[in-house]
Design a protein around this motif. Structure first.
Motif, mmCIF file in Angstrom:
data_model
loop_
_atom_site.group_PDB
_atom_site.id
_atom_site.type_symbol
_atom_site.label_atom_id
_atom_site.label_comp_id
_atom_site.label_asym_id
_atom_site.label_seq_id
_atom_site.Cartn_x
_atom_site.Cartn_y
_atom_site.Cartn_z
ATOM 1 N N GLY A 71 -16.706 2.992 -4.170
ATOM 2 C CA GLY A 71 -17.536 1.695 -4.263
ATOM 3 C C GLY A 71 -16.679 0.662 -4.767
ATOM 4 O O GLY A 71 -16.836 -0.618 -3.891
ATOM 5 N N VAL A 72 -15.907 0.694 -5.666
ATOM 6 C CA VAL A 72 -14.814 -0.553 -6.274
ATOM 7 C C VAL A 72 -13.990 -0.713 -5.149
ATOM 8 O O VAL A 72 -13.793 -1.957 -4.846
ATOM 9 C CB VAL A 72 -14.362 0.188 -7.682
ATOM 10 C CG1 VAL A 72 -13.269 -0.795 -7.920
ATOM 11 C CG2 VAL A 72 -15.412 0.109 -8.527
ATOM 12 N N THR A 73 -13.529 0.253 -4.520
ATOM 13 C CA THR A 73 -12.428 0.019 -3.438
ATOM 14 C C THR A 73 -12.911 -0.707 -2.354
ATOM 15 O O THR A 73 -12.457 -1.590 -1.823
ATOM 16 C CB THR A 73 -11.905 1.342 -3.138
ATOM 17 O OG1 THR A 73 -10.573 1.360 -4.019
ATOM 18 C CG2 THR A 73 -11.347 1.406 -1.775
ATOM 19 N N GLY A 124 -4.631 3.246 -5.219
ATOM 20 C CA GLY A 124 -4.191 2.217 -4.212
ATOM 21 C C GLY A 124 -5.508 1.528 -4.010
ATOM 22 O O GLY A 124 -6.065 1.823 -3.212
ATOM 23 N N VAL A 125 -5.657 0.303 -4.761
ATOM 24 C CA VAL A 125 -7.212 -0.050 -4.507
ATOM 25 C C VAL A 125 -7.156 -0.830 -3.281
ATOM 26 O O VAL A 125 -6.252 -1.344 -2.549
ATOM 27 C CB VAL A 125 -7.070 -1.331 -5.872
ATOM 28 C CG1 VAL A 125 -6.456 -2.380 -5.526
ATOM 29 C CG2 VAL A 125 -8.885 -1.765 -5.824
ATOM 30 N N GLY A 126 -8.204 -0.592 -2.628
ATOM 31 C CA GLY A 126 -8.513 -0.991 -1.334
ATOM 32 C C GLY A 126 -8.442 0.229 -0.261
ATOM 33 O O GLY A 126 -8.688 0.093 0.633
ATOM 34 N N GLY A 141 -2.291 0.370 -1.780
ATOM 35 C CA GLY A 141 -3.566 -0.205 -1.273
ATOM 36 C C GLY A 141 -3.803 -1.553 -0.788
ATOM 37 O O GLY A 141 -2.376 -2.064 -0.100
ATOM 38 N N LYS A 142 -4.889 -2.123 -0.589
ATOM 39 C CA LYS A 142 -5.009 -3.523 -0.211
ATOM 40 C C LYS A 142 -5.970 -3.522 1.005
ATOM 41 O O LYS A 142 -6.742 -4.496 1.279
ATOM 42 C CB LYS A 142 -3.752 -4.202 0.289
ATOM 43 C CG LYS A 142 -3.891 -5.435 -0.596
ATOM 44 C CD LYS A 142 -2.503 -6.461 -0.252
ATOM 45 C CE LYS A 142 -2.250 -7.481 -1.447
ATOM 46 N NZ LYS A 142 -0.870 -7.600 -1.362
ATOM 47 N N THR A 143 -5.937 -2.423 1.805
ATOM 48 C CA THR A 143 -6.809 -2.567 3.093
ATOM 49 C C THR A 143 -7.669 -1.409 3.231
ATOM 50 O O THR A 143 -7.316 -0.376 2.557
ATOM 51 C CB THR A 143 -6.102 -2.748 4.496
ATOM 52 O OG1 THR A 143 -5.162 -1.896 4.435
ATOM 53 C CG2 THR A 143 -5.422 -4.077 4.609
#
Lengths: 336, 235
Positions: free
Chosen positions: A31-33, A260-262, A333-335
Motif C-alpha cells: 500500500g505504501v509503495t 526499493g520504494v515504489g 525502486g521508484k516506479t
C-alpha cells in the motif's frame, strides 16, 4: 532426533510466525509503495488506514456474529472484510477529495504531502478511537488451530510440537491470493498498465491520453483494499488495538524502503526480510543450543541476540543500514 | 494554407517572449525541418505548435481547424503525434507495453498497428519483451517514434530524434522518417544535425532568436551561401 526437534522448534517459533508477520508487513508495504509510486509521497496515514479498515471489518463481524451468521471453521471476519474494504475505499476517496486533491492541483512538493498525510493520520487515529475505543478488541472466532502442538507431538513422537493457527494459515493464503491478483492487475490489464505508465513517466502518460484522475482513483481503491486486508489479518492474528497500528508504520516503511520504494516486488521481499530479521534477532535460542550441545550442558541465559523489547529497533537499524549502503533498496525502486 | 500551421506565434514561458511572430507549417506527406543555433527557440516553436507552451499572439491551425485552445492530449486525439526529445519512453515497461500505452486513447484492436510498427522497426519485434530502459539510444528513439505512431497521427512532430545517436543510426532513423512521410503523414522535426536534416527536408525553417530568418525548400537552403556560412559550418 535432536536435529528434527530443532527443525520443529524453529519451524514453530520462527518460520510460521515469520511467514505470517512477513505477509502482513508485505501487504502493508504494498500500500505504501503504491501511494509512493503513483502519487509520489510517503503516506504516513497508512497505518491508520489499516486500523480503519480493520475497525469497520470488526464492527461488521460483530453484527454478523450477533445474527449468528458464520463460515465455520473460518473466522467470520473474512466474510465481513468486503464490507470493510468498501467503506475504507469510500473513506479514502473522501480524504483524497477533501485533502490531497487540493495539494495535487497546486503541484505541492512531496514534503507538503508527507506533512498533510501526518495530519490525516492524527485525524483518523482520533476518529478510530472515538468509534471503537482505544482498547483491545477481540473478534476472532472459528477454529483456533489447524494443527495442534500436542497432536503433532503424539503423531511424530518428537519432544517439540509444531502448531499452525487458523489465523496464520488464513493470513498466508490470503496474502498470496491478494498479491497474485495485484500483479495480474498491474501487468495484464489496460488500467493496471496505465498505472505503471503514469508512475514511470507522468508527462508521457498524459501525452498518451492516460487520465490522471482515473489513475489516482484506482490507486486509492487498491491502497484502501490492501490496507483493510493487512489490518484485518494483523488484528485477527494478534489483536486489534489502534495504537499498535501506528507502531506498525515503522516496520512497514522499513519493508517498503528495503525492497526499493515504489517497487511492488520489493515491498513483498522487504516485508519478509524485516519480519524474519525481527524474529531471528529476538528469538531465544536456549532450547536449540540445549538440543545440539553435548548431554548435561547447562545454560543460564536465554541465548538471545536482543531482548524482545528491542524488536522495533531491528527494523529501524535495517532501515538506516539500507539507506546508507543502498538507498534505492534491493530492487531499485521508484516506479511500479 | 498548410495542413498544420503555427501562424505568427509569439510567446514564452515567463515574462519574456521566446518566439516572435514565428510561422511554421507542414503539408501531408512532406517533411519540414526546424534548424538554427542553440537557444533560437526551435524546441519552443515545436512545443508551441503542440500546445505545451501558451501563446500570447498567433494561432495553430490543424487541417483547417483552429486548435490553439486545445490541451496537448486533446491535440493527440485530433491526430497529432509528438515525440519529446528526452524521457520519451516508459523505461520500466516492455517495448510492446510502450506501444500499447501509445494507443491508450484507442478502443479498437491495436494488433495491426503494433505489427506496422514492427514492420517499420524490425529490431523492436525482437526486443518486444525487453524493458525499453535497457535498449540502446537508437532503439529507444525507435520505441519513442513507434509509440507516437500508434494513434495513426496525421502529423508527427519529432524533437531532435537523432540527439545522442551515432551517425550510422542517424541515417537509419532519417530513412525511417522518410518512410513514415510516404504514408501521407506530415512530419515536423527539430534537428541539431542541420545539414543532414535539410537534405531530406521538403521545407526548412531557419530560426534565429525566435524569428523566422530563412524559410525555403531544404535544397535551396543548402544552396544558399549565407545559410551555409552562418548555420551549416562553412564552405
Amino acid at each position: 532426533m535432536d536435529v528434527l526437534n530443532v527443525i520443529t522448534l524453529l519451524g514453530n517459533f520462527l518460520i510460521v510466525p515469520g511467514l505470517t508477520y512477513g505477509s502482513q508487513l508485505a501487504l502493508g508495504a504494498l500500500g505504501v509503495t503504491l501511494v509512493y509510486g503513483v502519487l509520489r509521497f510517503s503516506n504516513f496515514a497508512h497505518g491508520e488506514t489499516m486500523a480503519f479498515g480493520a475497525m469497520i471489518t470488526i464492527l461488521v463481524t460483530w453484527l454478523l456474529q450477533a445474527s449468528e451468521i458464520s463460515i465455520q471453521p473460518l473466522p467470520t471476519a473474512l466474510l465481513a472484510m468486503p464490507v470493510g474494504i468498501a467503506v475504507t475505499v469510500l473513506f479514502t476517496l473522501g480524504m483524497d477529495r477533501l485533502v490531497y486533491r487540493y495539494h495535487r492541483e497546486r503541484k505541492a512538493s512531496p514534503v507538503i504531502f508527507l506533512i498533510v498525510s501526518i495530519g490525516v493520520m492524527f485525524f483518523m487515529g482520533g476518529l478510530i478511537r472515538f468509534i471503537i475505543g482505544p482498547g483491545d478488541q477481540i473478534f476472532f472466532d472459528g477454529t483456533r488451530f489447524i494443527l495442534k502442538a500436542r497432536e503433532f507431538k503424539e503423531t511424530t513422537g518428537l519432544n517439540e510440537g509444531l502448531s499452525l493457527k487458523m489465523t496464520q494459515a488464513v493470513t498466508i493464503v490470503t496474502a498470496i491470493v491478494i498479491v497474485a491478483l495485484l500483479f495480474w492487475f498491474l501487468n495484464h490489464t489496460r488500467t493496471g498498465k496505465s498505472m505503471r505508465a503514469y508512475s514511470d513517466n507522468e508527462n508521457l502518460a498524459l501525452l498518451s491520453g492516460i487520465n490522471p484522475n482515473k489513475v489516482v482513483l484506482i490507486t486509492w481503491v487498491l491502497v484502501a483494499a490492501l490496507a483493510t486486508v493487512a489490518g484485518t489479518l494483523y488484528g485477527l492474528d494478534k489483536s486489534f488495538k489502534p495504537f499498535v497500528y501506528m507502531q506498525l508504520l515503522l516496520p512497514i516503511f522499513a519493508s517498503a524502503i528495503v525492497g526499493g520504494v515504489g517497487n511492488p516486488l520489493g515491498a513483498i521481499a522487504g516485508g519478509y526480510i524485516i519480519a524474519f530479521s525481527e524474529l531471528i534477532l529476538t528469538f531465544a535460542y536456549k532450547r536449540v543450543v540445549l538440543y545440539l550441545a553435548p548431554e548435561g550442558t547447562e545454560i543460564d541465559s536465554l541465548v538471545q541476540f536482543l531482548g524482545t523489547d528491542y524488536k522495533i529497533a531491528v527494523s529501524f537499524i535495517i532501515l538506516v543500514i539500507v539507506l546508507i549502503i543502498r538507498p534505492t533498496g534491493l530492487f531499485r525502486g521508484k516506479t511500479l | 494554407m498548410s495542413f498544420l500551421l503555427g501562424q505568427q506565434m509569439t510567446g514564452g514561458y515567463g515574462a519574456a517572449d521566446i518566439l516572435h511572430d514565428c510561422t511554421i507549417g507542414v503539408e501531408r506527406g512532406e517533411i519540414a525541418v526546424i534548424v538554427g543555433p542553440n537557444g533560437a527557440g526551435k524546441s519552443t516553436a515545436m512545443k508551441a505548435v503542440f500546445g505545451m507552451m501558451p501563446l500570447r499572439h498567433g494561432q495553430v491551425l490543424f487541417d483547417g481547424e483552429d486548435v490553439s485552445g486545445l490541451r496537448p492530449e486533446e491535440r493527440v486525439k485530433k491526430g497529432m503525434g509528438f515525440v519529446p526529445q528526452t524521457h520519451n519512453v516508459f523505461t520500466s515497461m516492455s517495448v510492446e507495453e510502450n506501444l500499447e500505452m501509445g494507443a491508450f486513447i484507442r478502443d479498437d484492436n491495436i494488433q495491426d498497428s503494433i505489427a506496422q510498427v514492427y514492420d517499420l522497426f524490425p529490431i523492436l519485434k525482437q526486443k518486444r519483451r525487453q524493458p525499453a530502459g535497457e535498449l540502446s539510444g537508437g532503439q529507444r528513439q525507435q520505441v519513442a517514434v513507434g509509440r507516437a505512431l500508434m494513434t495513426h497521427p496525421k502529423v508527427l512532430m519529432l524533437d531532435e530524434p537523432t540527439a545522442g545517436v551515432s551517425p550510422i543510426v542517424m541515417d537509419e532513423l532519417f530513412d525511417r522518417i522518410i518512410e513514415i512521410a510516404r504514408l501521407d503523414v506530415a512530419i515536423l522535426m527539430v534537428e541539431q544535425n542541420a545539414k543532414q536534416a535539410l537534405e531530406i527536408a521538403d521545407t526548412g525553417y531557419v530560426l534565429v532568436q525566435g524569428h523566422n530568418k530563412f524559410t525555403d525548400s531544404g535544397e535551396a537552403l543548402l544552396a544558399n551561401p549565407e545559410v551555409r556560412r552562418a548555420f551549416l559550418g562553412g564552405v
